[in-house]
Write an enzyme that holds these catalytic residues in place. Structure first.
Site, PDB file in Angstrom:
ATOM      1  N   GLY A 195      -0.906  77.109 -65.843  1.00 38.95           N
ATOM      2  CA  GLY A 195       0.322  77.875 -65.663  1.00 38.95           C
ATOM      3  C   GLY A 195       1.468  77.330 -66.496  1.00 38.95           C
ATOM      4  O   GLY A 195       1.638  77.699 -67.666  1.00 38.95           O
ATOM      5  N   TYR A 250       2.247  86.357 -50.347  1.00 39.43           N
ATOM      6  CA  TYR A 250       2.598  87.770 -50.518  1.00 39.43           C
ATOM      7  C   TYR A 250       1.734  88.655 -49.607  1.00 39.43           C
ATOM      8  O   TYR A 250       0.968  88.148 -48.800  1.00 39.43           O
ATOM      9  CB  TYR A 250       2.530  88.150 -51.998  1.00 39.43           C
ATOM     10  CG  TYR A 250       3.490  87.283 -52.798  1.00 39.43           C
ATOM     11  CD1 TYR A 250       4.853  87.278 -52.481  1.00 39.43           C
ATOM     12  CD2 TYR A 250       3.051  86.413 -53.788  1.00 39.43           C
ATOM     13  CE1 TYR A 250       5.745  86.457 -53.160  1.00 39.43           C
ATOM     14  CE2 TYR A 250       3.945  85.587 -54.470  1.00 39.43           C
ATOM     15  CZ  TYR A 250       5.293  85.610 -54.142  1.00 39.43           C
ATOM     16  OH  TYR A 250       6.166  84.783 -54.798  1.00 39.43           O
ATOM     17  N   GLN A 264      -2.139  91.363 -63.069  1.00 36.85           N
ATOM     18  CA  GLN A 264      -2.119  90.906 -61.682  1.00 36.85           C
ATOM     19  C   GLN A 264      -1.260  91.850 -60.846  1.00 36.85           C
ATOM     20  O   GLN A 264      -0.069  92.038 -61.128  1.00 36.85           O
ATOM     21  CB  GLN A 264      -1.538  89.494 -61.550  1.00 36.85           C
ATOM     22  CG  GLN A 264      -1.648  89.037 -60.090  1.00 36.85           C
ATOM     23  CD  GLN A 264      -0.942  87.742 -59.771  1.00 36.85           C
ATOM     24  OE1 GLN A 264       0.269  87.628 -59.929  1.00 36.85           O
ATOM     25  NE2 GLN A 264      -1.690  86.760 -59.308  1.00 36.85           N
TER      26      GLN A 264
HETATM   27  C1  LIG Z   1       7.302  80.289 -63.561  1.00 35.99           C
HETATM   28  C2  LIG Z   1       6.117  80.519 -62.663  1.00 35.99           C
HETATM   29  C3  LIG Z   1       5.886  81.785 -62.151  1.00 35.99           C
HETATM   30  C4  LIG Z   1       4.774  82.045 -61.370  1.00 35.99           C
HETATM   31  N1  LIG Z   1       4.525  83.336 -60.955  1.00 35.99           N
HETATM   32  C5  LIG Z   1       3.333  83.632 -60.370  1.00 35.99           C
HETATM   33  C6  LIG Z   1       2.937  84.989 -60.171  1.00 35.99           C
HETATM   34  O1  LIG Z   1       3.630  85.960 -60.521  1.00 35.99           O
HETATM   35  N2  LIG Z   1       1.725  85.198 -59.611  1.00 35.99           N
HETATM   36  C7  LIG Z   1       0.894  84.164 -59.233  1.00 35.99           C
HETATM   37  O2  LIG Z   1      -0.198  84.394 -58.745  1.00 35.99           O
HETATM   38  N3  LIG Z   1       1.260  82.885 -59.416  1.00 35.99           N
HETATM   39  C8  LIG Z   1       2.437  82.597 -60.006  1.00 35.99           C
HETATM   40  N4  LIG Z   1       2.728  81.291 -60.286  1.00 35.99           N
HETATM   41  C9  LIG Z   1       1.752  80.233 -59.980  1.00 35.99           C
HETATM   42  C10 LIG Z   1       0.819  79.998 -61.167  1.00 35.99           C
HETATM   43  O3  LIG Z   1       0.014  81.129 -61.407  1.00 35.99           O
HETATM   44  C11 LIG Z   1      -0.102  78.770 -60.936  1.00 35.99           C
HETATM   45  O4  LIG Z   1      -0.976  79.069 -59.865  1.00 35.99           O
HETATM   46  C12 LIG Z   1       0.671  77.511 -60.613  1.00 35.99           C
HETATM   47  O5  LIG Z   1       1.761  77.362 -61.514  1.00 35.99           O
HETATM   48  C13 LIG Z   1      -0.217  76.269 -60.682  1.00 35.99           C
HETATM   49  O6  LIG Z   1      -0.726  76.051 -61.974  1.00 35.99           O
HETATM   50  P1  LIG Z   1      -0.064  74.971 -62.978  1.00 35.99           P
HETATM   51  O7  LIG Z   1       0.060  73.686 -62.207  1.00 35.99           O
HETATM   52  O8  LIG Z   1      -1.013  74.893 -64.115  1.00 35.99           O
HETATM   53  O9  LIG Z   1       1.286  75.500 -63.380  1.00 35.99           O
HETATM   54  C14 LIG Z   1       3.876  80.996 -61.057  1.00 35.99           C
HETATM   55  C15 LIG Z   1       4.124  79.717 -61.548  1.00 35.99           C
HETATM   56  C16 LIG Z   1       5.204  79.469 -62.351  1.00 35.99           C
HETATM   57  C17 LIG Z   1       5.411  78.086 -62.927  1.00 35.99           C
END
Ligand SMILES: Cc1cc2nc3c(=O)[nH]c(=O)nc-3n(C[C@H](O)[C@H](O)[C@H](O)COP(=O)(O)O)c2cc1C
Length: 354
Positions: free
Chosen positions: A313, A182, A100
């Site tokens: 995530g 971003y 990414q």
């Molecule tokens: C610790 C953490 C770091 C994340 N860093 C990014 C990132 O670098 N890039 C991104 O697109 N989303 C990032 N996200 C968002 C996740 O990709 C995802 O869209 C979000 O957590 C929702 O999914 P979930 O409910 O299954 O966790 C991050 C989420 C978490 C929990």
């Protein structure tokens, strides 16, 4: 579509996936100084190779795209040699992995960067809120420098070069991070894009940066079907706001829907309106839905035909073998936000598989 579930094999243009489970991109702040991923990351990603596809943490295409503490870049030979070890480990374990590319734009603190260039954005609009720095603790976000029109091709070129680097290192593809406030989303959104040139104003102007970047990334990769994109319509994270997200994102997805991209990855952050329902018919390729999914809600979504892949995530942080746990109905370890961004192995590579 009735018999599709999380464990059905899938296909993203260009390669097969062993299931419909995607590991979400997650910044984990374990990189070494100078934007080099640490050796720990090899183990971290390898442990999670049973996902149908891993999307890496956000990686800056160049130093100017860095903003957070201990985050990696995809620019120098040293950085790319470290990434290659990660790719080889995931492939060796039978997994698939895309990088990414995350250019944070204005969401950056100079203390977290190894370049003295000031953060950039479409307009000189400071984000509310603070950011962690190892050197100075919590700090206000700075006022970014507005890009000149003539500089925009140079910024796009950094994405193209990083894409080339990622493909050369063996990545299966590259995802453009156009979500979470971003740089690309700063172009898409009306509060951060106050430009009066061809990159600002109407929705068709505000999407221009994203469309041109995807096109450049596709050319750099040698094929547009190696390029995916993540969007998070109407998500307010990082002080971002768009006056009409329905118009902006339908315009965007109509424009990119027929480009032949690898996939569209949509993060839905609030229940209504459903951007999944709105955008899926506008996109011709594989559709990945993310945001708070569980095994059951993911399976329901696939069964209903609402998506082709489900992105998980937080659950992957604490359950490296998430697909096996889902399949066996095993207990899940609760994610621990206290270790999401802390340095070192603890809470990163220390979670056990069944
Ligand atoms: C610790 C953490 C770091 C994340 N860093 C990014 C990132 O670098 N890039 C991104 O697109 N989303 C990032 N996200 C968002 C996740 O990709 C995802 O869209 C979000 O957590 C929702 O999914 P979930 O409910 O299954 O966790 C991050 C989420 C978490 C929990």
């Amino acid at each position: 579509m009735a018999d599709v579930n999380l464990f059905s094999p899938g296909r993203i243009d260009g390669f097969d996936t062993k299931n419909r489970i995607i590991m979400a991109p997650m910044t984990r702040s374990r990189a070494l100084p100078g934007g080099v991923p640490s050796e720990l990351a090899i183990d971290y990603y390898k442990q999670r190779a049973s996902a149908g596809l891993i999307i890496t943490e956000g990686v800056a295409p160049a130093a100017i795209g860095l903003g957070y503490a201990r985050t990696p870049t995809a620019e120098t030979p040293e950085q790319m040699a470290a990434w290659k070890k990660i790719v080889d480990a995931v492939h060796g374990a039978g997994g698939r992995i895309v990088m990414q590319l995350m250019h944070v734009g204005r969401i950056a603190h100079p203390a977290n960067r190894y370049t003295s260039e000031p953060p950039i954005s479409p307009s000189a609009v400071k984000a509310a809120g603070q950011m962690w720095t190892d050197a100075e603790g919590m700090q206000d976000m700075p006022v970014p420098r507005a890009l000149e029109t003539s500089e925009i091709p140079t910024v796009i070129q950094t994405y193209a070069q990083a894409t080339k680097n990622a493909i050369a290192a063996g990545f299966d593809g590259v995802e453009l991070h156009s979500a979470s406030g971003y740089l690309p989303m700063q172009f898409l959104s009306s509060n951060t894009n106050q430009r009066t040139d061809q990159y600002g104003g109407s929705a068709s102007n505000r999407i221009r940066f994203v469309v041109e970047t995807l096109d450049a990334m596709g050319k750099a990769a040698g094929s547009i079907n190696k390029i995916g994109i993540k969007i998070s319509p109407a998500m307010p994270f990082n002080d971002i706001h768009d006056a009409d997200p329905v118009e902006t994102y339908t315009t965007l997805v109509k424009a990119i829907g027929g480009m032949g991209l690898a996939y569209l990855h949509v993060l839905q952050s609030s229940p209504e309106p459903s951007y999944f329902k709105m955008l899926r018919p506008l996109f011709k390729g594989p559709f990945a839905a993310g945001g708070g999914f569980t095994k059951d809600s993911g399976n329901d979504m696939l069964k209903s035909g609402g998506a082709d892949f489900i992105v998980f995530g937080k659950l992957f942080t604490s359950n490296p073998d998430l697909p096996a746990r889902f399949e066996k109905n095993a207990d899940l370890v609760a994610p621990d936000p206290a270790v999401f961004y802390t340095p070192g192995a603890e809470g990163y590579t220390t979670y056990k598989s069944l």
